[in-house]
Design an enzyme around this catalytic site. Structure first.
Site, PDB file in Angstrom:
ATOM      1  N   LYS A  94     -25.238  14.095  48.828  1.00 24.83           N
ATOM      2  CA  LYS A  94     -26.609  14.486  48.482  1.00 24.83           C
ATOM      3  C   LYS A  94     -27.533  14.256  49.674  1.00 24.83           C
ATOM      4  CE  LYS A  94     -30.117  13.294  44.977  1.00 24.83           C
ATOM      5  NZ  LYS A  94     -30.378  12.392  43.835  1.00 24.83           N
ATOM      6  N   SER A 169     -31.262  14.787  39.776  1.00 25.16           N
ATOM      7  CA  SER A 169     -31.559  15.261  41.108  1.00 25.16           C
ATOM      8  C   SER A 169     -30.333  15.558  41.975  1.00 25.16           C
ATOM      9  CB  SER A 169     -32.428  14.228  41.834  1.00 25.16           C
ATOM     10  OG  SER A 169     -31.788  12.968  41.898  1.00 25.16           O
ATOM     11  N   SER A 193     -29.664  11.169  37.277  1.00 18.47           N
ATOM     12  CA  SER A 193     -29.408  12.104  38.371  1.00 18.47           C
ATOM     13  C   SER A 193     -27.987  12.301  38.836  1.00 18.47           C
ATOM     14  CB  SER A 193     -30.271  11.716  39.574  1.00 18.47           C
ATOM     15  OG  SER A 193     -31.623  11.774  39.246  1.00 18.47           O
TER      16      SER A 193
END
Length: 482
Positions: A94, A169, A193
């Site tokens: 990420k 996220s 997330s």
């Protein structure tokens, strides 16, 4: 999965554990595996938009990994301890997690072109285990939304239906793994997330006990008492392997203090029957009937496997809504950090950041009330886990929804889209480990996940229960048709 691949197309949906075995035993090479995933990215990512930056040295690093294996075999007859458990296996990260020499732009034009000099602790540990950084994945600006969209790299689409969100996220990470563009990766979790995106795309993800994986090199760090780093993959065994690599103090993160190997769980071979409680509501609001049925079927599957299963309620959740408390508290902690980061760049901010900065400050009385509510929830779970080994519940109250939805209709009730965090955020504010995995499919073909949670530092129990469910899953080894 034990036979060697015939060509690179056979590598896309093999898990990281299997790929490591194939590389180690000479049935394929790291260069072949990395090239297969690079080809997959080239073919699919224009439509999905999960990848924001490729590691331009990935193939060279793969060739070096292959050369290291050849040297090890030449000198010792086979790979030795210097060959790590993920040797030659590509992984993705990420884009809020620092990667040395590779862009880490946090989903914002404000940080466009930012290249860290050092790896985050989690990235360094994956590399030390032999894994090769393949690419960085998309996210919301500053990791702060349940949909992965931003002004810098745009919106990520769900591989199961491009008109649906892969979540946030860590939505870019979940989409990349679900589509076969990556076998395993790293995400972060403040309220939902890693687990929410995993449920929306049909993969698996683990949010370990708070502090088990250091947050060093991850941004934002506020409020760090709620942030977690966790692995995302396609199999539970990959999560277990990654967790064994990632966990433990690093001497920099003050929350990462528990020594490596400490575990309070009953493990994979308990001397008594496992006790699992389950619920689909417990006062947390509406749940889609298809989600509720999936959780119930998972509970029935565990019962059939010899687990003691009981439907439960958690009174502390009925009396203290965790999402409402979280929203009341974390605004006060996050707003100053966000204001500092964006000062002078207000015209480069995306929707969620501007919304966050416009929310009125929480009063001190409400802030303290939220903290007391958190303590009551922690106490409630302490009582629950004195009687049960694990909890089974929804990950999300629904499945992947359309992009940009501000409201959702769930079981006939209209709720704000932030309701998707209701079943996950409680394990951020308590710090307990929780895992997301697929166990069903909606009538329109979208994955439905279930969540397995356990007491503090009981990752072995969470992983064991999930592995049992995985072996019984009616949707095992299903992938999007791309």
């Amino acid at each position: 999965m034990n036979d060697g691949p015939n060509d690179t197309t056979d590598l896309f949906f093999r898990d990281a554990t299997d790929l490591a075995h194939l590389i180690r035993t000479g049935q394929t090479t790291s260069a072949q595996v990395v090239q297969a995933h690079l080809d997959r990215i080239a073919a699919l990512d224009p439509a999905i938009n999960a990848i924001v930056t490729l590691n331009e040295h990935a193939l060279d690093e793969a060739r070096a990994a292959d050369a290291a294996l050849r040297r090890a075999r030449a000198t010792g007859g086979g790979p030795g301890p210097e060959i790590g458990p993920l040797h030659g296996v590509p992984f993705t990260v990420k884009d809020s997690i620092d990667t040395a020499g590779v862009l880490t732009q946090r989903g914002s034009p404000i940080f466009a072109g930012r290249t860290p000099q050092t790896d985050a602790t989690a990235v360094a540990r994956m590399k030390a285990a032999g894994a090769i950084l393949l690419a960085k994945t998309n996210l919301p600006e500053f990791s702060y939304s349940t949909e992965s969209d931003n002004l810098l790299s745009g919106r990520t689409n769900n591989p199961w239906n491009l008109e649906r969100t892969p979540g946030g996220s860590s939505g870019g990470e979940s989409a990349a793994i679900a589509a076969g563009m990556s076998p395993i990766g790293l995400g972060t979790d403040l309220a939902i997330s890693v687990r929410g995106p995993a449920a929306q795309t049909g993969i698996v993800a683990l949010k370990p006990t708070h502090g088990r994986v250091p947050m060093t090199g991850v941004w934002p760090r506020v409020p760090r008492r709620d942030w977690h780093v966790g692995p995302m993959a396609r199999t539970v065994r990959d999560l277990a392997l990654a967790y064994s690599i990632l966990e433990g103090p690093d001497g920099s993160d003050g929350f990462a203090t528990t020594p490596r190997g400490v575990d309070t769980g009953v493990g994979p071979a308990p001397q008594r029957r496992l006790r699992v409680g389950w619920f689909t509501d417990s006062g947390l609001g509406p749940v889609d009937p298809q989600v509720a049925r999936t959780v119930q079927r998972a509970a029935e599957a565990l019962r059939g496997a010899g687990v003691d299963v009981e439907e439960v309620t958690i009174p502390a959740l009925q009396e203290n809504n965790p999402l409402a408390l979280f929203n009341a508290q974390h605004v006060m902690e996050l707003k100053p950090a966000m204001a500092e980061a964006t000062a002078g760049h207000e015209d480069e901010m995306f929707t969620m950041s501007t919304t966050m900065l416009s929310i009125p400050d929480t009063s001190m009385a409400d802030y303290l009330a939220a903290e007391q509510g958190f303590e009551r929830i922690r106490d409630g779970y302490a009582e629950f886990f004195s009687r049960f080994d694990a909890l089974l519940l929804p990950v999300l109250p629904t499945f992947a929804h359309e992009h940009g939805a501000g409201e959702l209709t769930i079981d006939g009730q209209v709720v704000d889209a932030t309701h998707v965090q209701t079943f996950t955020v409680q394990f951020n504010i308590t710090g307990m480990p929780a895992l997301s995995m697929r166990f069903g499919t909606s009538t329109d073909g979208l994955p439905i996940g279930v969540q397995v949670a356990g007491p503090w530092h009981a990752e072995s129990t969470v992983l064991h229960v999930a592995s049992v469910l995985e072996s019984l899953s009616p949707v095992k080894d299903q992938h999007p048709d791309l």
